[in-house]
Scaffold this motif. Structure first.
Motif, PDB file in Angstrom:
ATOM      1  N   LYS A 184      -0.591-171.472 108.332  1.00 24.66           N
ATOM      2  CA  LYS A 184       0.045-170.432 107.523  1.00 24.66           C
ATOM      3  C   LYS A 184      -0.428-169.044 107.945  1.00 24.66           C
ATOM      4  O   LYS A 184      -1.371-168.893 108.719  1.00 24.66           O
ATOM      5  CB  LYS A 184      -0.268-170.651 106.043  1.00 24.66           C
ATOM      6  CG  LYS A 184       0.330-171.926 105.492  1.00 24.66           C
ATOM      7  CD  LYS A 184       0.044-172.069 104.024  1.00 24.66           C
ATOM      8  CE  LYS A 184       0.669-173.355 103.509  1.00 24.66           C
ATOM      9  NZ  LYS A 184       0.406-173.561 102.099  1.00 24.66           N
ATOM     10  N   GLU A 185       0.236-168.040 107.406  1.00 24.86           N
ATOM     11  CA  GLU A 185      -0.090-166.650 107.718  1.00 24.86           C
ATOM     12  C   GLU A 185      -1.530-166.309 107.339  1.00 24.86           C
ATOM     13  O   GLU A 185      -2.187-165.523 108.019  1.00 24.86           O
ATOM     14  CB  GLU A 185       0.873-165.724 106.975  1.00 24.86           C
ATOM     15  CG  GLU A 185       0.774-164.284 107.399  1.00 24.86           C
ATOM     16  CD  GLU A 185       1.816-163.417 106.733  1.00 24.86           C
ATOM     17  OE1 GLU A 185       1.471-162.264 106.404  1.00 24.86           O
ATOM     18  OE2 GLU A 185       2.954-163.866 106.534  1.00 24.86           O
ATOM     19  N   SER A 186      -2.033-166.915 106.261  1.00 28.91           N
ATOM     20  CA  SER A 186      -3.414-166.630 105.851  1.00 28.91           C
ATOM     21  C   SER A 186      -4.409-167.074 106.918  1.00 28.91           C
ATOM     22  O   SER A 186      -5.394-166.378 107.197  1.00 28.91           O
ATOM     23  CB  SER A 186      -3.738-167.294 104.514  1.00 28.91           C
ATOM     24  OG  SER A 186      -3.592-168.697 104.600  1.00 28.91           O
ATOM     25  N   ALA A 187      -4.158-168.217 107.548  1.00 28.14           N
ATOM     26  CA  ALA A 187      -5.028-168.684 108.633  1.00 28.14           C
ATOM     27  C   ALA A 187      -4.917-167.756 109.834  1.00 28.14           C
ATOM     28  O   ALA A 187      -5.921-167.451 110.499  1.00 28.14           O
ATOM     29  CB  ALA A 187      -4.668-170.111 109.032  1.00 28.14           C
ATOM     30  N   GLU A 188      -3.719-167.257 110.088  1.00 27.04           N
ATOM     31  CA  GLU A 188      -3.515-166.323 111.193  1.00 27.04           C
ATOM     32  C   GLU A 188      -4.263-165.013 110.943  1.00 27.04           C
ATOM     33  O   GLU A 188      -4.862-164.437 111.855  1.00 27.04           O
ATOM     34  CB  GLU A 188      -2.026-166.051 111.372  1.00 27.04           C
ATOM     35  CG  GLU A 188      -1.691-165.232 112.568  1.00 27.04           C
ATOM     36  CD  GLU A 188      -0.191-165.080 112.761  1.00 27.04           C
ATOM     37  OE1 GLU A 188       0.196-164.660 113.850  1.00 27.04           O
ATOM     38  OE2 GLU A 188       0.585-165.359 111.823  1.00 27.04           O
ATOM     39  N   GLU A 189      -4.267-164.568 109.698  1.00 28.12           N
ATOM     40  CA  GLU A 189      -4.985-163.337 109.337  1.00 28.12           C
ATOM     41  C   GLU A 189      -6.488-163.487 109.579  1.00 28.12           C
ATOM     42  O   GLU A 189      -7.131-162.604 110.149  1.00 28.12           O
ATOM     43  CB  GLU A 189      -4.713-163.006 107.874  1.00 28.12           C
ATOM     44  CG  GLU A 189      -5.311-161.719 107.396  1.00 28.12           C
ATOM     45  CD  GLU A 189      -4.965-161.420 105.951  1.00 28.12           C
ATOM     46  OE1 GLU A 189      -5.738-160.687 105.312  1.00 28.12           O
ATOM     47  OE2 GLU A 189      -3.939-161.918 105.449  1.00 28.12           O
ATOM     48  N   VAL A 190      -7.045-164.611 109.162  1.00 31.22           N
ATOM     49  CA  VAL A 190      -8.474-164.858 109.377  1.00 31.22           C
ATOM     50  C   VAL A 190      -8.771-164.953 110.876  1.00 31.22           C
ATOM     51  O   VAL A 190      -9.768-164.409 111.353  1.00 31.22           O
ATOM     52  CB  VAL A 190      -8.935-166.129 108.634  1.00 31.22           C
ATOM     53  CG1 VAL A 190     -10.372-166.482 108.991  1.00 31.22           C
ATOM     54  CG2 VAL A 190      -8.804-165.941 107.124  1.00 31.22           C
ATOM     55  N   ALA A 191      -7.890-165.609 111.626  1.00 31.94           N
ATOM     56  CA  ALA A 191      -8.085-165.731 113.079  1.00 31.94           C
ATOM     57  C   ALA A 191      -8.066-164.357 113.755  1.00 31.94           C
ATOM     58  O   ALA A 191      -8.871-164.098 114.652  1.00 31.94           O
ATOM     59  CB  ALA A 191      -7.005-166.635 113.677  1.00 31.94           C
TER      60      ALA A 191
END
Length: 97
Positions: free
Chosen positions: A60-67
């Protein structure tokens, strides 16, 4: 203390420290994100990190943000390892960015 930490890179096992550092950084980033109300799973963050280099789906986008945040942290870490780390040098480079 800072000098002693930098000296760790000169030892033969320093490559193993890099792996541990990446794991700790990822754990801290995910924990911080959870405090902010973003709660991606570790495996999804790893997929999002991999997706920065190759075609990967399933996060999800949240995982992409953390990455993305991890990528920024790693670039800062590498710059500290190769450039002077005085506060004035850091502030100067921050202003130029």
């Amino acid at each position: 203390m800072e000098r002693e930490i930098l000296d760790l890179n000169r030892h033969a096992a320093s490559g193993q420290l890099e792996s541990v550092a990446r794991l700790l950084m990822r754990s801290e980033a995910i924990s911080s994100s959870r405090i902010e109300g973003i709660a991606p799973n570790v495996d999804k963050v790893v997929l999002a990190e991999l997706a920065q280099k190759e075609e990967v789906r399933g996060f999800k986008e949240s995982a992409e943000e953390v990455a993305r945040n991890l990528t920024v942290l790693c670039s800062i870490e590498k710059s500290f390892a190769t450039e002077p780390t005085s506060p004035s040098a850091f502030l100067k480079s921050s202003k130029e960015s």
